[in-house]
Design an enzyme around this catalytic site. Structure first.
Site, PDB file in Angstrom:
ATOM      1  N   ARG A  46       0.825  -1.216   0.000  1.00  6.00           N
ATOM      2  CA  ARG A  46       0.000   0.000   0.000  1.00  6.00           C
ATOM      3  C   ARG A  46       0.859   1.268   0.000  1.00  6.00           C
ATOM      4  NH1 ARG A  46      -2.393   3.106   3.956  1.00  6.00           N
ATOM      5  NH2 ARG A  46      -1.811   1.635   5.607  1.00  6.00           N
ATOM      6  N   TYR A 100     -12.387  15.574 -19.135  1.00  5.07           N
ATOM      7  CA  TYR A 100     -12.856  14.199 -19.023  1.00  5.07           C
ATOM      8  C   TYR A 100     -14.059  14.140 -18.079  1.00  5.07           C
ATOM      9  CZ  TYR A 100     -12.742   9.376 -17.233  1.00  5.07           C
ATOM     10  OH  TYR A 100     -13.074   8.111 -16.822  1.00  5.07           O
ATOM     11  N   ASP A 172      -3.524  16.952 -16.998  1.00  3.55           N
ATOM     12  CA  ASP A 172      -3.751  15.572 -17.416  1.00  3.55           C
ATOM     13  C   ASP A 172      -3.223  15.432 -18.840  1.00  3.55           C
ATOM     14  OD1 ASP A 172      -4.750  13.140 -18.323  1.00  3.55           O
ATOM     15  OD2 ASP A 172      -6.684  13.371 -17.328  1.00  3.55           O
ATOM     16  N   LYS A 197      -4.472   3.967 -20.570  1.00  2.51           N
ATOM     17  CA  LYS A 197      -4.610   4.347 -21.973  1.00  2.51           C
ATOM     18  C   LYS A 197      -3.299   4.123 -22.735  1.00  2.51           C
ATOM     19  CE  LYS A 197      -8.731   5.759 -20.623  1.00  2.51           C
ATOM     20  NZ  LYS A 197      -8.671   5.866 -19.168  1.00  2.51           N
TER      21      LYS A 197
END
Length: 387
Positions: A46, A100, A172, A197
């Site tokens: 984590r 987005y 982004d 992506k």
């Protein structure tokens, strides 16, 4: 390390010496590690500090041209961890209106619960930004190439404005990818990617990336640990594998997208093609100046006389699916996928309607794709004329 992106893609972050002589970095499929030295920081999955994570972080920092990088479980985990690190209660965020859909939902639905407000600017002129800024504005957020309108942001103007007003800049760069543009070179503080992506590129992994200065990344890392958006070791392996071919994939997708956009721009079934390579694109000159490639995404506004479902039915090579950046060409209607949860009035104002189609160009032969799309558009016109 060589300055060539393709060389960094292959060699940056790889263990030296190689672990047990393995050419490919092994998968450390373990959640925890022994901690025999209490003075040393513990390794724990984590905490994003396994050998799988650390090798990937170094490669991503080299590709994004930043001091440090962090991987997360998804692009939205990267976005949310970053913004929740940078914004406090009563802060304000500035962003362009074309974003987005997941980001818009996060801004509209989640951040207000923490008393964080935002303003979306329709006109990115300096005057519009100056009119929208508030005394409590802390972050300027943008996309290098916007989803799904494929607008090209004024990277230099945004950084200049933010610097003049003491704002932290976050961008982004999913649609751009490090192959086509590296926003840190223009002065952006934080660069985000949906690794699902282009970075992943094979439609088989979900991941996110945060890249920027080490001190800022330390804060984001702490927030990501608290939110739990950790990338698992096998996903780290898949992403590290994919990054080695990033340049060759994206350059081919750029070239095919440009050929497809050019071919479809004059088709009777299309009202408008969105792609920065076209001289008709409002940001074509800006794209020429800022980008190393125009990107592998193409968007179509289908003509009123075209039958949308007949178009999709007639396609044979592309798959009708959300997401993007993979080796296979994908087509979708953002009104039903990426922007489904966006306010309908906002969608309408952006031109995202039933007739708006987003294409993620894959690695198929350009001639095959052009023939397939032209045939599907022909079928859409024939179907509409027969009704």
């Amino acid at each position: 390390m060589s300055s060539a992106l393709d060389t960094r893609s292959v060699h940056a972050g790889e263990p030296d010496p190689r672990i047990e002589g393995a050419v490919t970095t092994p998968i450390f499929q373990t959640a925890t590690f022994t901690h025999d030295n209490p003075e040393a920081p513990p390794r724990y999955i984590r905490y994003n500090n396994s050998p799988s994570h650390e090798a990937l972080h170094e490669k991503l920092a080299a590709l994004t041209q930043t001091e440090a990088a962090l991987v997360t479980a998804s692009g939205m985990a990267a976005i949310s961890s970053t913004l929740m690190s940078l914004l406090d209660a009563d802060d304000h965020l500035l962003a362009p209106r074309s974003l987005y859909g997941g980001t818009l939902s996060f801004l509209d639905q989640l951040l207000p619960r923490f008393e964080v407000e935002h303003t979306l600017v329709a006109d990115e002129s300096p005057e519009a930004w100056a009119e929208a800024i508030q005394p409590n504005t802390a972050v300027l957020y943008a996309e290098s190439i916007t989803n799904p309108l494929l607008e090209v942001s004024d990277l230099e103007g945004m950084v200049e404005f933010a610097d003049a007003h003491g704002l932290t800049t976050v961008i982004d760069n999913t649609f751009g990818s490090p192959v086509n543009v590296r926003p840190a070179e223009f002065g952006f503080d934080v660069v985000l990617h949906s690794g699902t992506k282009y970075l992943g590129g094979h439609s088989d992994v979900a991941a996110g990336v945060v890249a920027g200065p080490s001190d800022l990344l330390d804060d984001v890392r702490q927030t990501a640990k608290s939110l739990g958006g950790t990338l698992d070791p096998h996903a780290c392996f898949l992403l590290q594998r994919s990054l080695k071919t990033l340049g060759v994939r994206v350059r081919q997708q750029n070239a095919t997208a440009e050929a497809l956009a050019d071919a479809l721009a004059t088709h009777a079934g299309v009202e408008r093609v969105h792609h920065p390579s076209l001289s008709s694109h409002p940001h074509h000159e800006r794209a020429k100046a800022l980008l190393d490639g125009y990107g592998g995404m193409v968007s179509l506004q289908m003509a009123p006389q075209a039958h949308v479902e007949a178009f999709f039915d007639a396609l044979s090579l592309p798959l009708r699916a959300p997401s993007l950046g993979g080796v296979e060409t994908l087509v979708t209607q953002p009104v039903h996928t990426s922007h489904k949860n966006v306010d309908p009035t906002v969608r309408e104002a952006l031109g995202i309607t039933e007739r708006f189609v987003r294409i993620s160009v894959g690695l198929e032969g350009p001639e095959d794709l052009v023939e397939d799309f032209e045939g599907a558009l022909d079928a859409s016109l024939a179907a509409e004329s027969s009704t």
